[in-house]
Design a protein around this motif. Structure first.
Motif, short mmCIF file in Angstrom:
data_model
loop_
_atom_site.label_atom_id
_atom_site.label_comp_id
_atom_site.label_asym_id
_atom_site.label_seq_id
_atom_site.Cartn_x
_atom_site.Cartn_y
_atom_site.Cartn_z
N VAL A 197 73.80 84.73 77.97
CA VAL A 197 74.67 83.98 76.97
C VAL A 197 74.76 84.88 75.60
N ASN A 198 75.89 84.93 75.14
CA ASN A 198 76.09 85.52 73.62
C ASN A 198 75.22 84.83 72.80
N PRO A 199 74.35 85.60 72.21
CA PRO A 199 73.30 85.12 71.19
C PRO A 199 73.81 84.22 70.03
N ARG A 200 74.99 84.33 69.74
CA ARG A 200 75.80 83.43 68.84
C ARG A 200 75.82 81.84 69.16
N TYR A 201 75.69 81.69 70.47
CA TYR A 201 75.54 80.36 71.15
C TYR A 201 74.39 79.78 71.45
N GLY A 202 73.39 80.99 71.51
CA GLY A 202 71.92 80.48 71.80
C GLY A 202 71.54 81.19 72.78
N THR A 203 70.63 80.44 73.64
CA THR A 203 70.24 81.10 75.12
C THR A 203 69.95 79.73 75.98
N TRP A 204 69.86 80.15 77.14
CA TRP A 204 69.62 78.79 78.10
C TRP A 204 68.06 78.69 77.87
N ASN A 205 67.74 77.27 77.81
CA ASN A 205 66.21 77.21 77.55
C ASN A 205 65.94 76.15 78.72
N ASN A 206 64.94 76.70 79.93
CA ASN A 206 64.88 75.94 81.12
C ASN A 206 64.13 74.73 80.89
N GLN A 207 63.13 74.51 79.94
CA GLN A 207 62.42 73.29 79.61
C GLN A 207 63.33 72.24 79.14
N GLN A 208 64.33 72.65 78.16
CA GLN A 208 64.90 71.61 77.49
C GLN A 208 66.26 71.44 78.27
N ILE A 209 66.58 72.14 79.39
CA ILE A 209 67.68 72.10 79.99
C ILE A 209 68.90 72.19 79.29
N GLN A 210 69.25 72.96 78.47
CA GLN A 210 70.59 73.06 77.51
C GLN A 210 70.35 74.29 76.62
N LEU A 211 71.54 74.61 75.91
CA LEU A 211 71.53 75.50 75.22
C LEU A 211 70.55 75.41 73.93
N THR A 212 69.80 76.51 73.41
CA THR A 212 69.09 76.23 72.42
C THR A 212 70.01 75.70 71.14
#
Length: 218
Positions: free
Chosen positions: A181-196
């Motif tokens: 993922v492009n950092p401007r949108y965040g990253t995938w967070n496996n625990q929160q199950i969504q973009l940061t």
């Protein structure tokens, strides 16, 4: 849409967002890309076009100001959905699941009847799913995919165990696709199950049992 209704449409949408995904490592190696999934680019312009379609639909709604205020993270929401769509496609393919145009049409007819007409359906998904009219069929296709994926896995999506089984299949697919993922949108967070820095407005209650089951099995 009346929020008190617990429909199949609502529950399966939540499951789509609830499945744990691979944490991505945002990269600058793909200029113009919002994300790269399985080597394929999701362009920033694609995300922006989806956002523009939703904003246009919101602008035509009697609740325009309210809908706009409630969807401040629309760009992240759209990227979140676009990535999930590809991850679900991979998981469905791995499980031998296919969806026909006739199945999508049948589900749309059922949804139109449930919401007392096409306009009722459009307003419902615009309010609660942030979907423009042209995005509804893709959403319904995902609904069918997640249902058939659960059936293929022998998983009951109404239980934490079933939700975890579906989530595990999506995790496997996500890892295989190497989501970046492009950092401007965040990253995938496996625990929160969504973009940061983004929380899908319809998933909080349904994700809790899935997260608990995942953590218990960790």
């Amino acid at each position: 849409m009346h929020r008190r209704r617990r429909t199949a449409l609502t529950v399966s949408a939540a499951l789509l967002a609830a499945a744990p995904l691979l944490t991505a490592c945002g990269s600058q190696a793909h200029p113009g890309a919002a994300a790269v999934v399985g080597g394929d680019r999701i362009t920033v312009s694609t995300v922006q076009a989806q956002v523009a379609d939703v904003r246009e639909a919101q602008g035509a709604s009697p609740q325009s100001a309210q809908l706009t205020d409630q969807s401040g993270q629309l760009a992240r929401a759209k990227l979140h959905g676009l990535i999930l769509d590809r991850v679900l496609d991979r998981a469905a393919a791995d499980a031998g699941v296919t969806v026909s145009r006739a199945e999508i049409q049948q589900m749309r007819e059922s949804a139109v009847a449930q919401y007392h007409g096409e306009e009722g359906l459009r307003q419902a998904v615009l309010q609660e799913r942030w979907l423009a009219p042209g995005q509804i069929d893709a959403f319904l296709r995902e609904q069918i995919q997640i249902t058939k994926l659960g059936q293929a896995l022998g998983a009951d999506p109404s239980t934490p165990e079933g939700t975890k089984a579906i989530g595990d299949a999506l995790t496997k697919a996500s890892k295989a696709l190497n989501v970046d993922v492009n950092p401007r949108y965040g990253t995938w967070n496996n625990q929160q199950i969504q973009l940061t820095d983004y929380k899908a407005p319809w998933i909080s209650q349904v994700t809790k049992p899935a997260q608990a089951a995942a953590e218990a099995g960790a």
